[in-house]
Design an enzyme around this catalytic site. Structure first.
Site, PDB file in Angstrom:
ATOM      1  N   LYS A 155     -11.765  -5.819  13.617  1.00  0.00           N
ATOM      2  CA  LYS A 155     -11.094  -6.275  12.376  1.00  0.00           C
ATOM      3  C   LYS A 155      -9.610  -6.502  12.644  1.00  0.00           C
ATOM      4  O   LYS A 155      -9.044  -7.529  12.260  1.00  0.00           O
ATOM      5  CB  LYS A 155     -11.251  -5.220  11.287  1.00  0.00           C
ATOM      6  CG  LYS A 155     -10.306  -5.377  10.110  1.00  0.00           C
ATOM      7  CD  LYS A 155     -10.501  -4.371   9.016  1.00  0.00           C
ATOM      8  CE  LYS A 155      -9.745  -3.109   9.248  1.00  0.00           C
ATOM      9  NZ  LYS A 155      -8.310  -3.158   8.876  1.00  0.00           N
ATOM     10  N   ASN A 156      -8.978  -5.541  13.357  1.00  0.00           N
ATOM     11  CA  ASN A 156      -7.520  -5.587  13.518  1.00  0.00           C
ATOM     12  C   ASN A 156      -7.069  -6.560  14.590  1.00  0.00           C
ATOM     13  O   ASN A 156      -5.883  -6.660  14.888  1.00  0.00           O
ATOM     14  CB  ASN A 156      -6.974  -4.182  13.771  1.00  0.00           C
ATOM     15  CG  ASN A 156      -7.119  -3.325  12.524  1.00  0.00           C
ATOM     16  OD1 ASN A 156      -7.402  -3.851  11.447  1.00  0.00           O
ATOM     17  ND2 ASN A 156      -6.971  -2.025  12.671  1.00  0.00           N
TER      18      ASN A 156
ATOM     19  N   CYS B   1      -0.301   1.098  -0.197  1.00  0.00           N
ATOM     20  CA  CYS B   1      -1.759   1.199  -0.184  1.00  0.00           C
ATOM     21  C   CYS B   1      -2.083   2.683  -0.194  1.00  0.00           C
ATOM     22  O   CYS B   1      -1.206   3.530  -0.321  1.00  0.00           O
ATOM     23  CB  CYS B   1      -2.327   0.525   1.051  1.00  0.00           C
ATOM     24  SG  CYS B   1      -2.056   1.511   2.498  1.00  0.00           S
TER      25      CYS B   1
ATOM     26  N   ARG C  14       3.955   1.120   2.398  1.00  0.00           N
ATOM     27  CA  ARG C  14       3.795   0.373   3.649  1.00  0.00           C
ATOM     28  C   ARG C  14       5.049  -0.487   3.837  1.00  0.00           C
ATOM     29  O   ARG C  14       5.066  -1.645   3.491  1.00  0.00           O
ATOM     30  CB  ARG C  14       2.528  -0.481   3.614  1.00  0.00           C
ATOM     31  CG  ARG C  14       1.251   0.335   3.489  1.00  0.00           C
ATOM     32  CD  ARG C  14       0.934   1.172   4.730  1.00  0.00           C
ATOM     33  NE  ARG C  14       0.455   0.370   5.844  1.00  0.00           N
ATOM     34  CZ  ARG C  14      -0.830   0.027   6.016  1.00  0.00           C
ATOM     35  NH1 ARG C  14      -1.719   0.365   5.110  1.00  0.00           N
ATOM     36  NH2 ARG C  14      -1.198  -0.692   7.052  1.00  0.00           N
TER      37      ARG C  14
ATOM     38  N   ASP D  87      -6.347   5.561  13.298  1.00  0.00           N
ATOM     39  CA  ASP D  87      -7.534   5.080  12.574  1.00  0.00           C
ATOM     40  C   ASP D  87      -8.764   5.918  12.870  1.00  0.00           C
ATOM     41  O   ASP D  87      -9.762   5.812  12.162  1.00  0.00           O
ATOM     42  CB  ASP D  87      -7.821   3.618  12.937  1.00  0.00           C
ATOM     43  CG  ASP D  87      -6.770   2.707  12.360  1.00  0.00           C
ATOM     44  OD1 ASP D  87      -6.719   1.521  12.744  1.00  0.00           O
ATOM     45  OD2 ASP D  87      -5.969   3.178  11.525  1.00  0.00           O
TER      46      ASP D  87
ATOM     47  N   ARG E 114     -14.540  -3.171   3.833  1.00  0.00           N
ATOM     48  CA  ARG E 114     -13.371  -3.888   4.345  1.00  0.00           C
ATOM     49  C   ARG E 114     -13.357  -3.893   5.871  1.00  0.00           C
ATOM     50  O   ARG E 114     -12.831  -4.804   6.494  1.00  0.00           O
ATOM     51  CB  ARG E 114     -12.075  -3.218   3.859  1.00  0.00           C
ATOM     52  CG  ARG E 114     -11.676  -3.515   2.447  1.00  0.00           C
ATOM     53  CD  ARG E 114     -10.320  -2.915   2.154  1.00  0.00           C
ATOM     54  NE  ARG E 114      -9.418  -3.147   3.273  1.00  0.00           N
ATOM     55  CZ  ARG E 114      -8.522  -2.252   3.688  1.00  0.00           C
ATOM     56  NH1 ARG E 114      -8.401  -1.091   3.083  1.00  0.00           N
ATOM     57  NH2 ARG E 114      -7.734  -2.514   4.715  1.00  0.00           N
TER      58      ARG E 114
HETATM   59  C1  EPZ Z   1      -2.056  -1.651  11.835  1.00  0.00           C
HETATM   60  O1  EPZ Z   1      -1.389  -1.444  10.600  1.00  0.00           O
HETATM   61  C2  EPZ Z   1      -3.543  -1.559  11.514  1.00  0.00           C
HETATM   62  N1  EPZ Z   1      -3.907  -2.609  10.550  1.00  0.00           N
HETATM   63  C3  EPZ Z   1      -3.854  -0.187  10.923  1.00  0.00           C
HETATM   64  O2  EPZ Z   1      -5.270  -0.114  10.731  1.00  0.00           O
HETATM   65  C4  EPZ Z   1      -3.451   0.880  11.945  1.00  0.00           C
HETATM   66  O3  EPZ Z   1      -3.651   2.139  11.372  1.00  0.00           O
HETATM   67  C5  EPZ Z   1      -1.965   0.706  12.319  1.00  0.00           C
HETATM   68  O4  EPZ Z   1      -1.734  -0.635  12.794  1.00  0.00           O
HETATM   69  C6  EPZ Z   1      -1.534   1.676  13.401  1.00  0.00           C
HETATM   70  O5  EPZ Z   1      -2.313   1.478  14.539  1.00  0.00           O
HETATM   71  C7  EPZ Z   1      -4.128  -3.867  11.021  1.00  0.00           C
HETATM   72  O6  EPZ Z   1      -4.004  -4.145  12.198  1.00  0.00           O
HETATM   73  C8  EPZ Z   1      -4.548  -4.879  10.003  1.00  0.00           C
HETATM   74  P1  EPZ Z   1       2.208  -0.193  11.822  1.00  0.00           P
HETATM   75  P2  EPZ Z   1       0.209  -1.719  10.486  1.00  0.00           P
HETATM   76  O7  EPZ Z   1       3.116  -1.314  11.415  1.00  0.00           O
HETATM   77  O8  EPZ Z   1       0.578  -2.920  11.278  1.00  0.00           O
HETATM   78  C9  EPZ Z   1       5.582   2.267   9.556  1.00  0.00           C
HETATM   79  C10 EPZ Z   1      -7.254   0.304   9.558  1.00  0.00           C
HETATM   80  O9  EPZ Z   1      -7.741   1.351   9.101  1.00  0.00           O
HETATM   81  N2  EPZ Z   1       6.290   0.981   9.434  1.00  0.00           N
HETATM   82  O10 EPZ Z   1       2.041   0.122  13.285  1.00  0.00           O
HETATM   83  O11 EPZ Z   1       0.576  -1.668   9.059  1.00  0.00           O
HETATM   84  C11 EPZ Z   1       4.342   2.304   8.660  1.00  0.00           C
HETATM   85  O12 EPZ Z   1       4.715   2.700   7.346  1.00  0.00           O
HETATM   86  C12 EPZ Z   1      -5.774   0.019   9.385  1.00  0.00           C
HETATM   87  O13 EPZ Z   1      -7.896  -0.566  10.210  1.00  0.00           O
HETATM   88  C13 EPZ Z   1       7.588   0.980   8.954  1.00  0.00           C
HETATM   89  O14 EPZ Z   1       8.159   2.022   8.640  1.00  0.00           O
HETATM   90  O15 EPZ Z   1       0.744  -0.405  11.217  1.00  0.00           O
HETATM   91  C14 EPZ Z   1       3.477   3.330   9.340  1.00  0.00           C
HETATM   92  O16 EPZ Z   1       3.897   4.622   8.945  1.00  0.00           O
HETATM   93  C15 EPZ Z   1      -5.085   1.123   8.599  1.00  0.00           C
HETATM   94  N3  EPZ Z   1       8.239  -0.212   8.814  1.00  0.00           N
HETATM   95  C16 EPZ Z   1       3.810   3.140  10.827  1.00  0.00           C
HETATM   96  O17 EPZ Z   1       5.046   2.404  10.883  1.00  0.00           O
HETATM   97  C17 EPZ Z   1       7.652  -1.402   9.144  1.00  0.00           C
HETATM   98  O18 EPZ Z   1       8.306  -2.465   9.021  1.00  0.00           O
HETATM   99  C18 EPZ Z   1       2.739   2.355  11.591  1.00  0.00           C
HETATM  100  O19 EPZ Z   1       2.664   1.110  10.994  1.00  0.00           O
HETATM  101  C19 EPZ Z   1       6.321  -1.384   9.629  1.00  0.00           C
HETATM  102  C20 EPZ Z   1       5.662  -0.175   9.770  1.00  0.00           C
END
Ligand code: EPZ
Length: 417
Positions: free
Chosen positions: A22-23, A116, A121, A306, A398
């Site tokens: 998915k990701n 979410c 986020r 995850d 999802r």
């Molecule tokens: C991706 O989310 C995945 N989603 C998530 O999978 C996964 O948990 C995550 O990466 C970590 O591996 C998709 O790929 C669609 P991040 P993403 O930006 O990109 C903070 C699932 O269950 N952050 O690495 O949103 C954020 O709040 C989903 O399949 C900031 O602070 O993850 C979080 O605490 C859930 N500022 C941390 O970084 C930003 O600008 C990790 O977020 C961006 C992120």
């Protein structure tokens, strides 16, 4: 609303073909927007998030047709440069279209992605990186108006945190930007490498993906391509967790063990047996399992956030006490209440959960809270004694392609009602 009714306690055995990731599918669908010719994505999972991404693409002038596990995109003149609010809300990760929209048209207006179930986020890392590439961003009442008046240009960008989404948005904005982009402290997840593989197949110039330093040389345009999406390592972990919770023996086909080291290590610490050969993963779990002293979620190649919930569901009946620390998301223990209702003994203090193994869980009425939390409840229900009714399973749809069919093929007693 649909529910899963599960009668637990049955051993799982058999073969599973792992679904496409998915990701990886979501950012690659966004990337198709950058291509001037049709693309064909193979091994695409049938998920509500994928269909939502196709609806966003269509609203942006890029037609999508889905047949089975193949999605074909047909880019047309981009009529819109804004992502409708209802589509933004439908899919949390629709922020991933920002970089592609800017790369394609130099403009994008979208609603601020709502928080979410995992907590706020923020997208500050995405926005500060795009500003360095020449994007002007104004936030007016929950709407982000982004324009790059002189077009996007390459930049030297350092991410304060190796954010997966920010890394993907920067790649998507950089491949057609004028000049070179050097990204340091980039996310190293295998899905980043898959996105880069798609972009290279379409003519992009990217090096270093999968490492912390990624280099992109902007090109004039991207052509079409055919690309096979990588296996979903979290779906593979979910089927292993189900077998671990019930006792059982699995053969996972079309897996990618090479990106799953930290996951496999934790299952081996539980005394599960894992053997890998190319894209086949053989998994054997004998009850009772052993507790794992300490699991900390970290950016790749650390233990994936995850998989935290689904591994916790298995540890509920392991022998001994396990500590789990969630360092990536603020609020990712929402599945603990439901596991506790099923008889688990879990204590949460801030970002650390201590899981004291109990002999067995029992069925209960529980509701999924989020995608992976729902998968954890499903995992626990399969190993529990008695009947579990799991509601709010749209969360699970999802991210999992026909989960009840996969589990039934392994001998589980599960019905979607
Ligand atoms: C991706 O989310 C995945 N989603 C998530 O999978 C996964 O948990 C995550 O990466 C970590 O591996 C998709 O790929 C669609 P991040 P993403 O930006 O990109 C903070 C699932 O269950 N952050 O690495 O949103 C954020 O709040 C989903 O399949 C900031 O602070 O993850 C979080 O605490 C859930 N500022 C941390 O970084 C930003 O600008 C990790 O977020 C961006 C992120």
């Amino acid at each position: 609303m649909q529910k899963f009714v599960i009668h637990g306690g049955r051993r799982l055995e058999g073969e599973v073909t792992v679904q496409g990731a998915k990701n990886s599918a979501l950012p690659i669908l966004a990337a198709a927007l950058l291509c001037e010719e049709p693309c064909e994505l193979q091994n695409c999972p049938r998920l509500s998030d994928v269909y939502a991404a196709c609806r966003i693409l269509s609203s942006l002038g890029c037609r999508c047709s889905v047949s089975g596990h193949t999605v074909r995109t047909q880019p047309g003149p981009v009529e819109e440069t804004w992502i409708p609010e209802h589509l933004m809300q439908e899919m949390r990760s629709s922020i991933i279209f920002l970089g592609a929209m800017l790369g394609r048209t130099g403009a994008c207006t979208l609603g601020y992605p709502g928080g979410c179930e995992l907590g706020p986020r923020p997208i500050d890392l995405h926005l500060s990186a795009l500003r360095r590439m020449g994007v002007r961003i104004r936030e007016e009442g929950g709407v982000l108006r982004c324009i790059a008046p002189g077009g996007l240009h390459g930049a030297k960008i350092h991410l304060q945190f190796p954010s997966v989404g920010a890394t993907e948005n920067i790649l998507l904005a950089a491949v057609l930007a004028q000049g070179e982009t050097l990204l340091t402290n980039a996310a190293r997840e295998p899905e980043i490498t898959d996105l880069a593989g798609f972009l290279r197949a379409a003519g992009a110039r990217i090096e270093g993906d999968g490492s912390s330093t990624v280099y992109v040389e902007g090109v004039k345009s991207l052509h079409g391509c055919t690309y096979r999406i990588m296996p979903d390592r979290i779906a593979a972990a979910t089927w292993m967790a189900a077998a671990a919770a019930c006792g059982g023996e699995l053969v996972l086909r079309g897996a990618a063990p090479s990106g799953m080291e930290s996951l496999l290590d934790v299952f081996e610490q539980m005394h599960c047996r894992v053997r890998t050969e190319q894209d086949i993963l053989r998994f054997h779990a004998v009850q009772p399992l052993h507790a794992v002293r300490f699991v900390r979620t970290m950016p790749y190649p650390g233990f994936p956030t995850d998989a935290q919930a689904i591994v916790m569901a298995v540890l509920c009946t392991a022998r001994g006490t396990s500590l789990m620390e969630e360092t990536i998301f603020e609020n990712r223990f929402r599945h603990v209440d439901a596991l506790t209702r099923m008889g688990a003994d879990i204590r949460v203090a801030g970002r650390v959960a201590s899981v004291h193994g109990v002999p067995a869980l029992h069925g209960a009425q529980v509701a999924a809270t989020d995608l992976r939390g729902g998968a954890a409840m499903l995992t626990a229900a399969l190993g529990a004694q008695g009947e579990t009714v799991l509601s709010e399973i749209s969360h699970i749809d999802r991210g999992y392609d026909a989960p009840e069919e996969v589990l039934r093929s392994l001998g589980a007693d599960i019905e979607r009602v």
